[in-house]
Design a protein around this motif. Structure first.
Motif, PDB file in Angstrom:
ATOM      1  N   TRP A   1      14.350  19.369  10.829  1.00  0.00           N
ATOM      2  CA  TRP A   1      14.694  20.285  12.051  1.00  0.00           C
ATOM      3  C   TRP A   1      13.944  19.904  13.125  1.00  0.00           C
ATOM      4  O   TRP A   1      12.729  19.811  12.858  1.00  0.00           O
TER       5      TRP A   1
ATOM      6  N   CYS B   1      13.757  21.288  17.733  1.00  0.00           N
ATOM      7  CA  CYS B   1      14.517  22.215  18.413  1.00  0.00           C
ATOM      8  C   CYS B   1      14.350  21.431  19.935  1.00  0.00           C
ATOM      9  O   CYS B   1      13.337  21.004  20.359  1.00  0.00           O
ATOM     10  N   ASN B   2      15.636  21.141  20.419  1.00  0.00           N
ATOM     11  CA  ASN B   2      16.015  20.386  21.496  1.00  0.00           C
ATOM     12  C   ASN B   2      15.496  21.129  22.792  1.00  0.00           C
ATOM     13  O   ASN B   2      15.100  22.509  22.850  1.00  0.00           O
TER      14      ASN B   2
ATOM     15  N   ASP C   1      17.048  22.662  25.215  1.00  0.00           N
ATOM     16  CA  ASP C   1      17.776  23.998  25.308  1.00  0.00           C
ATOM     17  C   ASP C   1      17.626  24.961  24.289  1.00  0.00           C
ATOM     18  O   ASP C   1      18.399  25.887  24.103  1.00  0.00           O
TER      19      ASP C   1
ATOM     20  N   GLU D   1      17.956  24.497  20.902  1.00  0.00           N
ATOM     21  CA  GLU D   1      18.959  24.550  19.949  1.00  0.00           C
ATOM     22  C   GLU D   1      18.526  23.680  18.773  1.00  0.00           C
ATOM     23  O   GLU D   1      17.655  22.650  19.027  1.00  0.00           O
ATOM     24  N   LEU D   2      18.454  24.363  17.559  1.00  0.00           N
ATOM     25  CA  LEU D   2      18.106  23.728  16.305  1.00  0.00           C
ATOM     26  C   LEU D   2      18.789  22.647  15.937  1.00  0.00           C
ATOM     27  O   LEU D   2      20.097  22.951  15.872  1.00  0.00           O
ATOM     28  N   LYS D   3      18.484  21.467  15.959  1.00  0.00           N
ATOM     29  CA  LYS D   3      19.278  20.253  15.319  1.00  0.00           C
ATOM     30  C   LYS D   3      18.854  19.579  13.944  1.00  0.00           C
ATOM     31  O   LYS D   3      17.462  19.751  13.790  1.00  0.00           O
ATOM     32  N   ALA D   4      19.499  18.908  13.168  1.00  0.00           N
ATOM     33  CA  ALA D   4      18.940  18.373  12.095  1.00  0.00           C
ATOM     34  C   ALA D   4      19.093  16.758  12.481  1.00  0.00           C
ATOM     35  O   ALA D   4      19.732  16.277  13.106  1.00  0.00           O
ATOM     36  N   THR D   5      17.708  16.021  11.779  1.00  0.00           N
ATOM     37  CA  THR D   5      17.593  14.716  12.297  1.00  0.00           C
ATOM     38  C   THR D   5      17.887  14.130  10.821  1.00  0.00           C
ATOM     39  O   THR D   5      16.689  14.470   9.896  1.00  0.00           O
TER      40      THR D   5
END
Length: 210
Positions: free
Chosen positions: A122, A124-125, A127, A129-133
């Motif tokens: 995971w 955090c960008n 913004d 926002e939590l993103k999955a890689t």
């Protein structure tokens, strides 16, 4: 990356399917502490290709595990409903009907993360926002846990590489032999072969057999 060898196995409470048909909500690892060894294995996904070959391979050896007082537990990040549906499907249609050991749901990914087998990550960008890689599913991890809840052996394979169930049994035999005899097991040791007894100086004193 810190290894879990000789560490307490991370505890968990989660939903699981028992005996291929019964969904329970509070399946725990702790229930086996003090009474059974546990062979805990993770697999990537239900309804795939390599995974059912492993799941059936463990089931085919279930009597051998039971005779060694070992509880098999399987885990993936699928839901318990997905596990249940797959368990109702016959083998010839891609299912795993007939599997009786518990299959645990790790839908929140926490068990896989705590055991160090979760692929992806995971972030955090900008913004916030939590993103999955990458895909957040489990690698093919296998953990041998002794009766005190300590991890004594682990193996983690990449997705394409299926495991050898006979090797898992060999490691159980080696651990139980060491616990019983206090002798260490050399390379390629199998049950019934000679083990090593070392002196305090580190020099081999003698070989013995079971």
């Amino acid at each position: 990356m810190n290894t879990l060898i000789t560490k307490k196995a991370p505890s968990f409470t989660s939903s699981a399917v028992l005996n291929g048909k019964n969904i329970v909500k509070n399946f725990t690892l702790e229930q086996f502490k003090g009474s059974k060894y546990v062979l805990l294995f993770f697999y990537p996904k239900d309804f795939t290709f390599v995974c059912p070959t492993e799941i059936y391979a463990f089931q085919e050896k279930i009597k051998e595990f039971e005779s060694r007082n070992v509880q098999i537990i399987a885990i993936s990040t699928d839901t318990e409903q997905s596990h249940w549906t797959w368990l109702q499907m016959p083998k010839e249609k891609g299912g795993i009907f007939g599997v009786t050991y518990p299959i645990v749901s790790d839908v929140n990914k926490t068990i896989s993360h705590n055991y160090g087998v979760l692929s992806g990550d995971w972030i955090c960008n900008h913004d916030e926002e939590l993103k999955a890689t990458g895909e957040l599913i489990a690698y093919r991890g296998l953990f041998l846990i002794d009766k005190e809840g300590i991890i004594r052996h682990l193996l983690i394979n990449d997705f394409p590489l299926g495991r050898n169930v006979n090797e898992a049994i060999r490691m159980i035999d080696a651990l139980q032999y060491y616990e019983k005899k206090g002798e260490v097991c050399p390379a390629n040791w199998t049950k019934g072969k000679r083990a090593i007894k070392a002196s305090h100086s580190g020099i081999i004193d003698y070989f013995s057999s079971e």
